[in-house]
Motif scaffolding. Structure first.
Motif, PDB file in Angstrom:
ATOM      1  N   ASP A   1       0.826  -1.189   0.069  1.00 16.33           N
ATOM      2  CA  ASP A   1       0.020   0.051   0.158  1.00 16.33           C
ATOM      3  C   ASP A   1       0.953   1.279  -0.033  1.00 16.33           C
ATOM      4  N   PRO A   2       0.911   2.029  -1.177  1.00 16.89           N
ATOM      5  CA  PRO A   2       1.654   3.091  -1.033  1.00 16.89           C
ATOM      6  C   PRO A   2       1.258   4.230  -0.112  1.00 16.89           C
ATOM      7  N   MET A   3       0.158   4.277   0.239  1.00  9.84           N
ATOM      8  CA  MET A   3      -0.118   5.168   1.455  1.00  9.84           C
ATOM      9  C   MET A   3       0.182   4.836   2.928  1.00  9.84           C
ATOM     10  N   GLN A   4       0.743   3.792   2.899  1.00  2.47           N
ATOM     11  CA  GLN A   4       1.154   3.176   4.129  1.00  2.47           C
ATOM     12  C   GLN A   4       2.652   3.062   4.155  1.00  2.47           C
ATOM     13  N   TYR A   5       3.252   3.143   3.041  1.00  2.00           N
ATOM     14  CA  TYR A   5       4.754   3.135   2.801  1.00  2.00           C
ATOM     15  C   TYR A   5       5.452   3.880   3.786  1.00  2.00           C
ATOM     16  N   ASP A   6       5.994   3.340   4.967  1.00  6.37           N
ATOM     17  CA  ASP A   6       7.090   4.132   5.824  1.00  6.37           C
ATOM     18  C   ASP A   6       7.878   3.177   6.289  1.00  6.37           C
ATOM     19  N   PRO A   7       9.253   3.290   6.127  1.00  4.69           N
ATOM     20  CA  PRO A   7      10.344   2.488   6.398  1.00  4.69           C
ATOM     21  C   PRO A   7      10.514   2.148   8.030  1.00  4.69           C
ATOM     22  N   LYS A   8      10.091   3.355   8.617  1.00  2.64           N
ATOM     23  CA  LYS A   8      10.094   3.317  10.296  1.00  2.64           C
ATOM     24  C   LYS A   8       9.132   2.210  10.555  1.00  2.64           C
ATOM     25  N   LYS A   9       7.892   2.320  10.011  1.00  2.00           N
ATOM     26  CA  LYS A   9       6.774   1.547  10.323  1.00  2.00           C
ATOM     27  C   LYS A   9       7.217  -0.177   9.897  1.00  2.00           C
ATOM     28  N   GLN A  10       7.845  -0.172   8.955  1.00  3.46           N
ATOM     29  CA  GLN A  10       8.236  -1.466   8.443  1.00  3.46           C
ATOM     30  C   GLN A  10       9.180  -2.004   9.199  1.00  3.46           C
ATOM     31  N   LEU A  11      10.128  -1.267   9.706  1.00  9.72           N
ATOM     32  CA  LEU A  11      11.190  -1.761  10.733  1.00  9.72           C
ATOM     33  C   LEU A  11      10.725  -2.006  12.138  1.00  9.72           C
ATOM     34  N   GLU A  12       9.776  -1.134  12.556  1.00 11.51           N
ATOM     35  CA  GLU A  12       8.918  -1.580  13.987  1.00 11.51           C
ATOM     36  C   GLU A  12       8.174  -2.909  13.607  1.00 11.51           C
ATOM     37  N   ALA A  13       7.580  -3.226  12.572  1.00  6.84           N
ATOM     38  CA  ALA A  13       6.663  -4.310  12.387  1.00  6.84           C
ATOM     39  C   ALA A  13       7.905  -5.553  12.361  1.00  6.84           C
ATOM     40  N   ILE A  14       8.898  -5.277  11.560  1.00  8.43           N
ATOM     41  CA  ILE A  14       9.897  -6.588  11.611  1.00  8.43           C
ATOM     42  C   ILE A  14      10.544  -6.861  12.800  1.00  8.43           C
ATOM     43  N   ARG A  15      10.745  -5.703  13.487  1.00  9.69           N
ATOM     44  CA  ARG A  15      11.252  -5.954  15.100  1.00  9.69           C
ATOM     45  C   ARG A  15      10.462  -6.726  15.921  1.00  9.69           C
ATOM     46  N   ALA A  16       9.166  -6.352  15.907  1.00 11.49           N
ATOM     47  CA  ALA A  16       8.107  -6.979  16.582  1.00 11.49           C
ATOM     48  C   ALA A  16       7.902  -8.667  16.093  1.00 11.49           C
ATOM     49  N   PHE A  17       7.977  -8.602  14.752  1.00 13.27           N
ATOM     50  CA  PHE A  17       7.845 -10.207  14.275  1.00 13.27           C
ATOM     51  C   PHE A  17       9.050 -11.116  14.719  1.00 13.27           C
ATOM     52  N   THR A  18      10.367 -10.442  14.759  1.00  8.49           N
ATOM     53  CA  THR A  18      11.656 -11.054  14.787  1.00  8.49           C
ATOM     54  C   THR A  18      11.581 -11.533  16.413  1.00  8.49           C
ATOM     55  N   LYS A  19      11.008 -10.445  17.381  1.00  6.68           N
ATOM     56  CA  LYS A  19      11.023 -10.758  18.774  1.00  6.68           C
ATOM     57  C   LYS A  19       9.923 -11.971  19.091  1.00  6.68           C
ATOM     58  N   LYS A  20       9.012 -12.273  18.112  1.00  4.17           N
ATOM     59  CA  LYS A  20       8.102 -13.085  18.541  1.00  4.17           C
ATOM     60  C   LYS A  20       8.375 -14.432  17.753  1.00  4.17           C
ATOM     61  N   ALA A  21       8.934 -14.460  16.867  1.00  7.00           N
ATOM     62  CA  ALA A  21       9.429 -15.423  15.751  1.00  7.00           C
ATOM     63  C   ALA A  21      10.670 -16.306  16.177  1.00  7.00           C
ATOM     64  N   GLY A  22      11.720 -15.270  16.613  1.00  7.26           N
ATOM     65  CA  GLY A  22      13.182 -15.652  16.721  1.00  7.26           C
ATOM     66  C   GLY A  22      13.072 -16.716  18.125  1.00  7.26           C
ATOM     67  N   PRO A  23      12.630 -16.511  19.174  1.00  5.55           N
ATOM     68  CA  PRO A  23      12.792 -17.266  20.374  1.00  5.55           C
ATOM     69  C   PRO A  23      11.993 -18.607  20.070  1.00  5.55           C
ATOM     70  N   LEU A  24      10.694 -18.579  19.338  1.00  6.45           N
ATOM     71  CA  LEU A  24      10.100 -19.733  18.930  1.00  6.45           C
ATOM     72  C   LEU A  24      10.751 -20.709  18.168  1.00  6.45           C
TER      73      LEU A  24
END
Length: 160
Positions: free
Chosen positions: A70-93
């Motif tokens: 979604d070009p209206m939602q493109y924001d690298p900072k939001k992408q990095l926040e989402a990736i960090r949350a994903f990694t914190k959840k998936a990595g330990p599992l």
């Protein structure tokens, strides 16, 4: 609301090529199945409600697809926040790093979770460039986890 040049370019690319679709490596697909299996079992050993688990995975998948397409939602900072949350959840599992720490370490941990090849330490891509590549892969990873959920639910129905 006016579109930036980047947003306008993304709109044009989406119109021509359709939404961004990423393909996981074999390691990424295996990790997605392991991720689902680890999610099913809670820390107490009890299984989670399948509907709750599906809803949670689907919401995360939709979030990553929107961030990637979604070009209206493109924001690298939001992408990095989402990736960090994903990694914190998936990595330990998955028994991998959880992405705590500096940005470059979190991105390396995300690449490991997704089964991506790690770049040499002396050639780190810019975090925003890396986020553009990793975000659609996170969405595909979650799609694979949802497919594992559907296979699991189908097996349960056959057992009954």
């Amino acid at each position: 609301m006016a579109l930036s040049v980047t947003g306008l370019l993304l709109v044009c690319l989406l119109a021509v090529f359709g939404p961004v679709r990423a393909f996981l490596s074999v390691d990424g697909e295996v990790n997605a199945a392991k991720f689902y299996e680890a999610l099913v079992q809670s820390k107490s050993g009890k299984t989670k409600d399948p509907l709750e688990l599906f809803t949670e995975l689907k919401a995360e998948e939709d979030r990553f697809y929107r961030l990637a397409n979604d070009p209206m939602q493109y924001d690298p900072k939001k992408q990095l926040e989402a990736i960090r949350a994903f990694t914190k959840k998936a990595g330990p599992l998955l028994g991998l790093e959880d992405g705590h720490g500096p940005l470059h370490e979190m991105l390396r941990a995300a690449r490991a979770v997704l089964g991506m090849e790690l770049p040499p330490p002396d050639v780190e891509p810019h975090p925003w460039t890396d986020a553009k590549v990793i975000t659609p892969l996170c969405a595909e990873f979650l799609t694979r986890a949802i497919k594992a959920h559907k296979r699991h639910a189908k097996q349960l129905k056959q057992e009954l």
